[in-house]
Design a protein around this motif. Sequence first.
Motif, PDB file in Angstrom:
ATOM      1  N   MET B  89       0.832  -1.214   0.000  1.00 41.33           N
ATOM      2  CA  MET B  89       0.000   0.000   0.000  1.00 41.33           C
ATOM      3  C   MET B  89       0.864   1.260   0.000  1.00 41.33           C
ATOM      4  O   MET B  89       1.997   1.244   0.472  1.00 41.33           O
ATOM      5  N   LYS B  90       0.277   2.342  -0.477  1.00 38.48           N
ATOM      6  CA  LYS B  90       0.943   3.630  -0.367  1.00 38.48           C
ATOM      7  C   LYS B  90       0.683   4.180   1.036  1.00 38.48           C
ATOM      8  O   LYS B  90      -0.312   3.822   1.685  1.00 38.48           O
ATOM      9  N   VAL B  91       1.562   5.055   1.496  1.00 34.47           N
ATOM     10  CA  VAL B  91       1.458   5.577   2.868  1.00 34.47           C
ATOM     11  C   VAL B  91       0.099   6.246   3.075  1.00 34.47           C
ATOM     12  O   VAL B  91      -0.583   6.013   4.077  1.00 34.47           O
ATOM     13  N   TYR B  92      -0.300   7.057   2.087  1.00 36.66           N
ATOM     14  CA  TYR B  92      -1.584   7.761   2.195  1.00 36.66           C
ATOM     15  C   TYR B  92      -2.726   6.753   2.337  1.00 36.66           C
ATOM     16  O   TYR B  92      -3.596   6.894   3.196  1.00 36.66           O
ATOM     17  N   ASP B  93      -2.698   5.730   1.478  1.00 41.41           N
ATOM     18  CA  ASP B  93      -3.783   4.733   1.490  1.00 41.41           C
ATOM     19  C   ASP B  93      -3.831   3.989   2.817  1.00 41.41           C
ATOM     20  O   ASP B  93      -4.909   3.673   3.325  1.00 41.41           O
ATOM     21  N   TYR B  94      -2.651   3.703   3.362  1.00 39.11           N
ATOM     22  CA  TYR B  94      -2.610   2.961   4.625  1.00 39.11           C
ATOM     23  C   TYR B  94      -3.210   3.796   5.770  1.00 39.11           C
ATOM     24  O   TYR B  94      -3.998   3.295   6.578  1.00 39.11           O
ATOM     25  N   LEU B  95      -2.850   5.072   5.790  1.00 34.76           N
ATOM     26  CA  LEU B  95      -3.398   5.939   6.842  1.00 34.76           C
ATOM     27  C   LEU B  95      -4.902   6.148   6.621  1.00 34.76           C
ATOM     28  O   LEU B  95      -5.679   6.204   7.580  1.00 34.76           O
ATOM     29  N   HIS B  96      -5.295   6.217   5.351  1.00 33.83           N
ATOM     30  CA  HIS B  96      -6.710   6.371   5.014  1.00 33.83           C
ATOM     31  C   HIS B  96      -7.504   5.148   5.466  1.00 33.83           C
ATOM     32  O   HIS B  96      -8.602   5.264   6.025  1.00 33.83           O
ATOM     33  N   ASN B 111      -7.847  16.686   8.244  1.00 31.87           N
ATOM     34  CA  ASN B 111      -7.198  17.341   9.392  1.00 31.87           C
ATOM     35  C   ASN B 111      -6.310  16.355  10.161  1.00 31.87           C
ATOM     36  O   ASN B 111      -5.168  16.669  10.499  1.00 31.87           O
ATOM     37  N   ALA B 112      -6.876  15.163  10.415  1.00 35.04           N
ATOM     38  CA  ALA B 112      -6.127  14.151  11.178  1.00 35.04           C
ATOM     39  C   ALA B 112      -4.891  13.716  10.404  1.00 35.04           C
ATOM     40  O   ALA B 112      -3.807  13.555  10.977  1.00 35.04           O
ATOM     41  N   PHE B 113      -5.066  13.552   9.093  1.00 34.91           N
ATOM     42  CA  PHE B 113      -3.955  13.114   8.240  1.00 34.91           C
ATOM     43  C   PHE B 113      -2.817  14.149   8.280  1.00 34.91           C
ATOM     44  O   PHE B 113      -1.650  13.809   8.489  1.00 34.91           O
ATOM     45  N   GLN B 114      -3.190  15.413   8.085  1.00 34.83           N
ATOM     46  CA  GLN B 114      -2.178  16.464   8.073  1.00 34.83           C
ATOM     47  C   GLN B 114      -1.435  16.530   9.411  1.00 34.83           C
ATOM     48  O   GLN B 114      -0.211  16.697   9.462  1.00 34.83           O
ATOM     49  N   LYS B 115      -2.199  16.339  10.481  1.00 31.64           N
ATOM     50  CA  LYS B 115      -1.612  16.415  11.822  1.00 31.64           C
ATOM     51  C   LYS B 115      -0.564  15.307  12.027  1.00 31.64           C
ATOM     52  O   LYS B 115       0.557  15.575  12.446  1.00 31.64           O
ATOM     53  N   LEU B 122       6.264  12.723   7.885  1.00 28.49           N
ATOM     54  CA  LEU B 122       6.046  11.798   6.763  1.00 28.49           C
ATOM     55  C   LEU B 122       5.765  12.512   5.442  1.00 28.49           C
ATOM     56  O   LEU B 122       5.447  11.850   4.446  1.00 28.49           O
ATOM     57  N   SER B 123       5.882  13.844   5.423  1.00 29.36           N
ATOM     58  CA  SER B 123       5.419  14.586   4.242  1.00 29.36           C
ATOM     59  C   SER B 123       6.112  14.141   2.958  1.00 29.36           C
ATOM     60  O   SER B 123       5.501  14.139   1.895  1.00 29.36           O
ATOM     61  N   GLU B 124       7.373  13.736   3.044  1.00 28.90           N
ATOM     62  CA  GLU B 124       8.082  13.375   1.806  1.00 28.90           C
ATOM     63  C   GLU B 124       7.764  11.965   1.306  1.00 28.90           C
ATOM     64  O   GLU B 124       8.184  11.589   0.219  1.00 28.90           O
ATOM     65  N   HIS B 149      -6.382   8.555  14.929  1.00 27.36           N
ATOM     66  CA  HIS B 149      -7.704   8.807  15.515  1.00 27.36           C
ATOM     67  C   HIS B 149      -7.595   9.536  16.857  1.00 27.36           C
ATOM     68  O   HIS B 149      -8.572   9.584  17.602  1.00 27.36           O
ATOM     69  N   ASP B 150      -6.418  10.095  17.117  1.00 28.47           N
ATOM     70  CA  ASP B 150      -6.188  10.855  18.351  1.00 28.47           C
ATOM     71  C   ASP B 150      -6.645  10.035  19.574  1.00 28.47           C
ATOM     72  O   ASP B 150      -7.527  10.457  20.326  1.00 28.47           O
ATOM     73  N   PRO B 151      -6.045   8.862  19.769  1.00 24.08           N
ATOM     74  CA  PRO B 151      -6.529   7.951  20.830  1.00 24.08           C
ATOM     75  C   PRO B 151      -6.226   8.474  22.232  1.00 24.08           C
ATOM     76  O   PRO B 151      -5.291   9.248  22.418  1.00 24.08           O
TER      77      PRO B 151
END
Lengths: 150, 315
Positions: B89-96, B111-115, B122-124, B149-151
């Motif tokens: 998976m791509k990083v974005y897809d995994y976090l999604h 918002n959560a993703f950007q945070k 991980l931006s790069e 999910h800000d646990p």
Amino acid sequence: METQLVNNILVIFRRELRSFFDSPMAYVFLVVFAVVNGYFFTNTFFLYGQSDMRALFGIVPLVYLFFIPGVMMGLISREKGLGTIEIISTLPINDRDIVIGKYLAGFVLILMALLIGVVKHTYPLMLMEVGKVILLNGFTQLFMKSKVDM
Amino acid sequence: MISVKNLSKTYGSVRAVRSISFDLHDGEIVGFLGANGAGKSTTLKIMTGYISPTAGNVFFNDYNIQDHSLKIQKDIGYLPEVNPLYTEMKVYDYLHFNAEIRNIKGQNFKNAFQKVVDECGLSEVVHRTIGNCSKGFRQRIGLAAAMIHDPKILILDEPVSGLDPNQIVEIRQLIKKLGKEKIVIMSSHILQEIQATVDRIIIINNGKIAADGTSDELLTDASGKTRLTMEVDNAEENSIQDMKATIPAISIRSITKENGSKIIELEYPKANDPRPDIFNYAVTNNWIILEMVASKQNLEEIFRNLTKNGDSTGE
């Protein structure tokens, strides 16, 4: 609650289906399935000069005997092998949703394989109804078979 | 609040965890310290609901993990020790994917993703396939997924393994920041890491809790004694030995000579601080105190003392 259940199943389904196509697995499966089915179809087609699907329909369940376990048996064991079972088991999602989501993904992949077969095998039959079947069938089948062989 | 009560786990004939109990409170960063095979990971896995205990239970605000695992798992972010990821998976897809499972969608996901991308650096690599990421990035991807999910509770099993020194400092700062409002439980066998990051240390040995307290408490409580190192000039050997008779609370560990002065190493019970008496004794005997430092045992020494008799039981 039901919305959440459907959401969980859909999320697992989408992830699983996508993972098939993120790796060569789905492509290999679809191509091999098409080749095997194509072989059994064209064999009869050229041997008897008939667009007879009965032999194919008789053999497809046998083909499934090998292909369906090939797709389905890795759905859970791959998670164990990768260790991702630890991640997925600690997400707020129950085992039933995981199993249903994965089952649906495997099912859809097999449906895709079948769909390719349906298009491939019904096209010559459709042509038969409008005539010019021998010539067109021959070219179409050769064209399709060559595509499958690629 | 998390309450672990008489937790035990047995794998066949191996007793990995032996009836351990402890409580964790909000805003607490707790470090599980122990040798390989001490039972740290097993305890954490039971706390996440991944494996069931043989006996005992874990309560999260009166809900126990065995009966209410789905409810509790909504509030838990977990980074396993081996950090398994879907490498295709791509990083974005995994976090999604992780966010979707937790029903975080639309603007909330953005918002959560950007945070987490900012916090974990991980931006790069967000559009890179996970399999092509370095070990350090993979570790941070696992951490980001645990945090998306800000646990309320973060359970991190060896969170800094595979990271370079700069990344370790960044993750340490992040854990400290998160620990202000969450319960953060991290395990490690790296003493310095635990000491630098956590508020409270639980040392596990042979499946049992060998020590539990803040770093300072462990440093003094393990032996119950504080060590004092003095460098004195103009001190006779006899007068040094006589100090023990005058101040009974102390015990002299060693006397060494160094460049004309003497280094005296002594110990005294934590509850009975004799330093004013030592100072007065030195003045009476015309010693010139060049240095006087109360040095506690270091954590490594305590850890070795607490764990030296423990056999590995399987983690």
